[in-house]
Enzyme design. Sequence first.
Site, PDB file in Angstrom:
ATOM      1  N   ASP A  54       0.835  -1.195   0.000  1.00 39.78           N
ATOM      2  CA  ASP A  54       0.000   0.000   0.000  1.00 39.78           C
ATOM      3  C   ASP A  54       0.874   1.251   0.000  1.00 39.78           C
ATOM      4  OD1 ASP A  54      -2.356  -1.432   0.046  1.00 39.78           O
ATOM      5  OD2 ASP A  54      -2.525  -1.411   2.229  1.00 39.78           O
ATOM      6  N   TYR A  82       6.224  -8.646   8.499  1.00 43.88           N
ATOM      7  CA  TYR A  82       5.933  -7.218   8.632  1.00 43.88           C
ATOM      8  C   TYR A  82       6.170  -6.766  10.069  1.00 43.88           C
ATOM      9  CZ  TYR A  82       3.288  -7.761   4.254  1.00 43.88           C
ATOM     10  OH  TYR A  82       2.906  -8.036   2.966  1.00 43.88           O
ATOM     11  N   ASP A  96      -6.802   2.027   7.826  1.00 48.79           N
ATOM     12  CA  ASP A  96      -5.484   2.630   8.021  1.00 48.79           C
ATOM     13  C   ASP A  96      -5.646   4.143   8.039  1.00 48.79           C
ATOM     14  OD1 ASP A  96      -5.854   3.358   5.379  1.00 48.79           O
ATOM     15  OD2 ASP A  96      -4.150   2.227   4.590  1.00 48.79           O
ATOM     16  N   ARG A 188      -4.045  -4.545   7.374  1.00 48.25           N
ATOM     17  CA  ARG A 188      -5.087  -3.575   7.749  1.00 48.25           C
ATOM     18  C   ARG A 188      -6.297  -4.284   8.352  1.00 48.25           C
ATOM     19  NH1 ARG A 188      -6.982  -0.569   2.930  1.00 48.25           N
ATOM     20  NH2 ARG A 188      -5.916  -2.067   1.590  1.00 48.25           N
TER      21      ARG A 188
END
Length: 399
Positions: A54, A82, A96, A188
């Site tokens: 993203d 992540y 987000d 997310r």
Amino acid sequence: MSELHSKHKNFNFAEGELLLINKPYRWTSFDIVGKVRNAFKPLKLKVGHAGTLDPLATGLLIVCTGKMTKQIDTFQAEEKEYTGTFTLGGTTPSYDMETEIDETFDTAHLTEEILKAACAQFTGEIQQYPPAHSAIKVNGERLYEKARRGEEVELKARTVTIKEFELTRIELPEVDFKVVCSKGTYIRSLAFDYGKAVNSGAYLSKLRRTRSGNFKVEDAWEVMELVNFIRKPLPNPPREGGLSEQEGLNILEEPDPARVYRENADPLVYEPLKGNSRSNRHEPTEAENVLWQLLRRDATGFKIRRQHVIDNYIADFVCLQKGLVIEVDGGYHQHTKEADADRTEMLNHWGFKVIRFTNEEVIQKPQSVFETIRQEIQALPDRQSKVLPPGEDLGGASL
């Protein structure tokens, strides 16, 4: 570092290479691919990425060139790692920071024990609904396009695997995390679901991909580091008969300063400003028009550009060769002293000297203003371009 993507190997981009890139904040994955593809011009090479990030995320993006693009599906299928931050006590439509908070929740009941215990619910094979603001296609249209129009979006759960999910910092309303997961996992959505699991709300406020398969972000190129490497000059003069296609990939012509800025600029900022600069050229103020008639056609002995984008600003006039910006204050370009100071600081950062004139000075004493500009330009040495990757220092664009 594997020889497959080592910075010290001999590259054959046309045949096919795997490149690890550290994606900057606010860049799309497509922006990265476009930047790499443009670096090869005038040659046309196939370039693609393995695993979208993203725009608000940073970190490892795998980019493939040439025949290596045939292996993109293989690289996409690898597990991902992540790190990032959830902000508790609120939710957003996009899960987000792309959209504004739409609902707030209490966090007073949250303890370290509750927060850590909730992680176990999301470890292993789980069913996950993607965000409405996602790139998944339904009937040929991206979900985020429907969501942005305010249309109802039908979401279907997908099976994903989360191998590891742990909290690494708890400082409410924020918690930092580390996640190792399968392809197709939306962090997310994990943030949103985690918020519900602790009887609150949560959204993703920071995300960085640190690993994909065996490839790690610490081995990645910075974007402009890679672009400049692709364009580097050949170490030896070209042989008689000209360059081969592969040798041509390594040629870097002496860049036109305007092109260097355009290719290094943040596309999210540069393109809108470029449109504004065109409008300004078509509708100049009286003072700008008077000064342009004096400066045009290299009247000072050097090329002057008008309404030229530099970083996050549009300069009224600029001589790129000498690094001189000429500002005409007043009319619809009038700024506060504080804004002018910020603007001047940014321009100084990129190696520009700034001189200013009022509308009245230009209109009432045009020849005096012109002579001042001519003397300033002739007294300045040629400017040295300052090239930094987007995201560094003052705005991350160079000229």
